[in-house]
Design a protein around this motif. Structure first.
Motif, PDB file in Angstrom:
ATOM      1  N   UNK A 132     -26.027  56.286 -17.293  1.00 23.04           N
ATOM      2  CA  UNK A 132     -26.334  55.012 -16.168  1.00 23.04           C
ATOM      3  C   UNK A 132     -25.521  54.128 -16.409  1.00 23.04           C
ATOM      4  N   UNK A 133     -24.559  53.674 -15.446  1.00 22.51           N
ATOM      5  CA  UNK A 133     -23.830  52.529 -15.854  1.00 22.51           C
ATOM      6  C   UNK A 133     -23.965  51.464 -14.868  1.00 22.51           C
ATOM      7  N   UNK A 134     -23.589  50.222 -15.270  1.00 20.38           N
ATOM      8  CA  UNK A 134     -23.775  49.113 -13.988  1.00 20.38           C
ATOM      9  C   UNK A 134     -22.422  48.160 -14.618  1.00 20.38           C
ATOM     10  N   UNK A 135     -22.071  47.327 -13.357  1.00 19.32           N
ATOM     11  CA  UNK A 135     -21.226  46.322 -13.662  1.00 19.32           C
ATOM     12  C   UNK A 135     -21.847  45.232 -14.490  1.00 19.32           C
ATOM     13  N   UNK A 136     -20.917  44.520 -15.329  1.00 22.04           N
ATOM     14  CA  UNK A 136     -21.499  43.479 -16.156  1.00 22.04           C
ATOM     15  C   UNK A 136     -22.235  42.188 -15.188  1.00 22.04           C
ATOM     16  N   UNK A 219     -14.655  48.418 -23.953  1.00 23.37           N
ATOM     17  CA  UNK A 219     -13.904  47.053 -23.477  1.00 23.37           C
ATOM     18  C   UNK A 219     -14.597  45.970 -22.942  1.00 23.37           C
ATOM     19  N   UNK A 220     -15.949  46.425 -22.483  1.00 19.90           N
ATOM     20  CA  UNK A 220     -16.996  45.416 -22.022  1.00 19.90           C
ATOM     21  C   UNK A 220     -16.661  45.392 -20.281  1.00 19.90           C
ATOM     22  N   UNK A 221     -15.959  46.264 -19.747  1.00 18.02           N
ATOM     23  CA  UNK A 221     -15.623  46.107 -18.248  1.00 18.02           C
ATOM     24  C   UNK A 221     -16.791  46.980 -17.596  1.00 18.02           C
ATOM     25  N   UNK A 222     -17.669  47.745 -18.302  1.00 17.15           N
ATOM     26  CA  UNK A 222     -18.802  48.396 -17.830  1.00 17.15           C
ATOM     27  C   UNK A 222     -19.832  48.081 -18.786  1.00 17.15           C
ATOM     28  N   UNK A 223     -21.043  48.100 -18.321  1.00 16.30           N
ATOM     29  CA  UNK A 223     -22.318  48.389 -19.288  1.00 16.30           C
ATOM     30  C   UNK A 223     -22.989  49.727 -18.952  1.00 16.30           C
ATOM     31  N   UNK A 224     -23.187  50.321 -20.044  1.00 14.07           N
ATOM     32  CA  UNK A 224     -24.135  51.545 -20.369  1.00 14.07           C
ATOM     33  C   UNK A 224     -25.771  51.248 -20.418  1.00 14.07           C
ATOM     34  N   UNK A 225     -26.351  51.622 -19.261  1.00 12.40           N
ATOM     35  CA  UNK A 225     -27.976  51.315 -19.349  1.00 12.40           C
ATOM     36  C   UNK A 225     -28.570  52.401 -20.143  1.00 12.40           C
ATOM     37  N   UNK A 226     -28.081  53.633 -20.353  1.00 16.52           N
ATOM     38  CA  UNK A 226     -28.918  54.668 -20.814  1.00 16.52           C
ATOM     39  C   UNK A 226     -27.913  56.009 -20.668  1.00 16.52           C
ATOM     40  N   UNK A 227     -28.579  56.818 -21.089  1.00 19.86           N
ATOM     41  CA  UNK A 227     -28.145  58.268 -21.268  1.00 19.86           C
ATOM     42  C   UNK A 227     -29.250  59.433 -20.871  1.00 19.86           C
ATOM     43  N   UNK A 228     -28.938  60.306 -20.053  1.00 19.34           N
ATOM     44  CA  UNK A 228     -29.922  61.254 -19.916  1.00 19.34           C
ATOM     45  C   UNK A 228     -29.719  62.437 -21.020  1.00 19.34           C
ATOM     46  N   UNK A 229     -30.580  63.367 -21.202  1.00 19.89           N
ATOM     47  CA  UNK A 229     -30.421  64.392 -22.049  1.00 19.89           C
ATOM     48  C   UNK A 229     -30.960  64.350 -23.401  1.00 19.89           C
ATOM     49  N   UNK A 230     -30.683  65.107 -24.504  1.00 17.45           N
ATOM     50  CA  UNK A 230     -31.570  65.280 -25.715  1.00 17.45           C
ATOM     51  C   UNK A 230     -31.153  64.269 -26.765  1.00 17.45           C
ATOM     52  N   UNK A 231     -30.111  63.753 -26.565  1.00 15.41           N
ATOM     53  CA  UNK A 231     -29.586  62.859 -27.817  1.00 15.41           C
ATOM     54  C   UNK A 231     -28.542  61.784 -27.205  1.00 15.41           C
ATOM     55  N   UNK A 232     -28.188  60.869 -28.149  1.00 15.66           N
ATOM     56  CA  UNK A 232     -27.187  59.678 -27.802  1.00 15.66           C
ATOM     57  C   UNK A 232     -25.780  60.195 -27.959  1.00 15.66           C
ATOM     58  N   UNK A 233     -24.572  59.779 -27.372  1.00  9.14           N
ATOM     59  CA  UNK A 233     -23.469  60.237 -27.133  1.00  9.14           C
ATOM     60  C   UNK A 233     -22.744  59.759 -28.572  1.00  9.14           C
TER      61      UNK A 233
END
Length: 327
Positions: A132-136, A219-233
């Motif tokens: 789940x991605x957002x623009x900063x 590089x901070x051009x996008x922000x990850x708000x979270x990830x689906x699934x069973x574990x962190x990447x």
């Protein structure tokens, strides 16, 4: 009498041997010409990245050129359909995401092929969640920030996914239903175009595959708000799962290699063995980690077929829960 009986048995054995010859010969002689690996996404999409990662080593193993051919659109349905209708001779393969295999049949009104009857599972390529991605510029740092804003501004925050019936589409519809949010959906033709719009802040938030946004997050051009699934990447250990943030979404997505139904079993088995051999190498596993994918599971064609069947049931149950049918 005894001689005649032996003669009959010999003739029968010869006839059976002849009947078996074409299949054996086909399996043994394969491949004798270049192979096409269809990636139903644009260059730079997650599906394209993994297709190209497999193509080189597969070419070496099979001693024939393996060409990646991009066929974009309709949440991979165009590329999937092309392979489903191709000759079942081992010269046309597909690398497709789980969403197009498991979710599309329930959310798309007219499917030009039957996923379970027309495509034969060969090998699973990885298992992970989606980001789940957002623009900063949004100011969002996590799921709670997005939910808070969307609740206060109904209809104002649009979200992107890589098509109707994609994992991202289904995941966000589930979030919307759970939190009671009004967020319009913007379906893209693939992750590459959606990624560009997120970078340009043409859209505030969206779900993207696990791999393609990683450099932009680092590089901070996008922000990850979270990830689906069973574990962190592995490449984004700092990004918590949605489950850790209070929204349970433990289903992993995957990429899978498929061939047209009726492709001879010796070809399916050979492809499965060669792909698994590639996935098991340290070099490939390092590439997976760099692309934020956990170590890929190694499955036989039969085990992967069982995964496909169980995931179809799981995803379609989720689709019904989110009231996502025939959009």
């Amino acid at each position: 009498m005894h001689d005649a009986h032996i003669h009959r048995r010999t003739l029968l054995a010869s006839a059976l041997a002849l009947l078996g010859t074409p299949a054996l010969a086909q399996g043994a002689a394969w491949p004798s010409k270049p192979i096409r690996l269809v990636a139903p996404g644009a260059a730079g999409d997650g599906v394209d990245i993994f297709a190209r990662m497999l193509a080189g080593p597969l070419q070496e193993a099979l001693k024939q050129p393996v060409y990646v051919e991009n066929k974009v659109g309709a949440n991979s349905v165009i590329g999937n359909d092309f392979v489903a209708k191709a000759a079942p001779d081992g010269y046309t393969m597909l690398l497709s995401p789980s969403s197009s295999i498991a979710i599309s049949p329930i959310v798309l009104p007219k499917m030009p092929y039957d996923t379970q009857k027309d495509l034969l599972p060969v090998a699973q390529v990885g298992a992970s969640g989606v980001l789940l991605i957002a623009n900063p510029a949004s100011g969002f740092k996590n799921l709670a920030d997005m939910v808070r804003y969307a609740r206060a501004n109904p209809g104002k925050l649009s979200y992107g996914s890589w098509g109707n019936g994609s994992t991202g589409h289904l995941a966000m519809e589930g979030i919307k239903a759970y939190y009671g949010l009004d967020m319009p959906h913007v379906p893209y033709k693939g992750t590459a175009t959606e990624l560009n719009d997120l970078l340009a802040n043409n859209i505030g938030v969206g779900f993207l595959d696990i791999a393609s946004p990683v450099p932009h997050i680092q590089t901070g051009k996008l922000v990850a708000l979270g990830v689906t699934g069973t574990g962190r990447g592995p490449a984004l250990q700092q990004v918590p799962t949605l489950t850790e943030q209070g929204y349970k979404f433990d289903v992993d997505g995957w990429y899978g290699v498929f061939v047209p139904a009726k492709t001879p079993q010796p070809i399916v088995q050979r492809l499965n063995q060669e792909i698994n051999r590639i996935l098991a190498t340290e070099e490939t596993q390092k590439k997976f980690a760099a692309l934020n994918m956990p170590k890929p599971p190694i499955k036989t064609a039969e085990q992967f077929a069982a995964t496909v069947s169980s995931d179809i049931a799981t995803w379609q149950g989720l689709a019904k829960t989110a009231k996502l049918t025939n959009e």
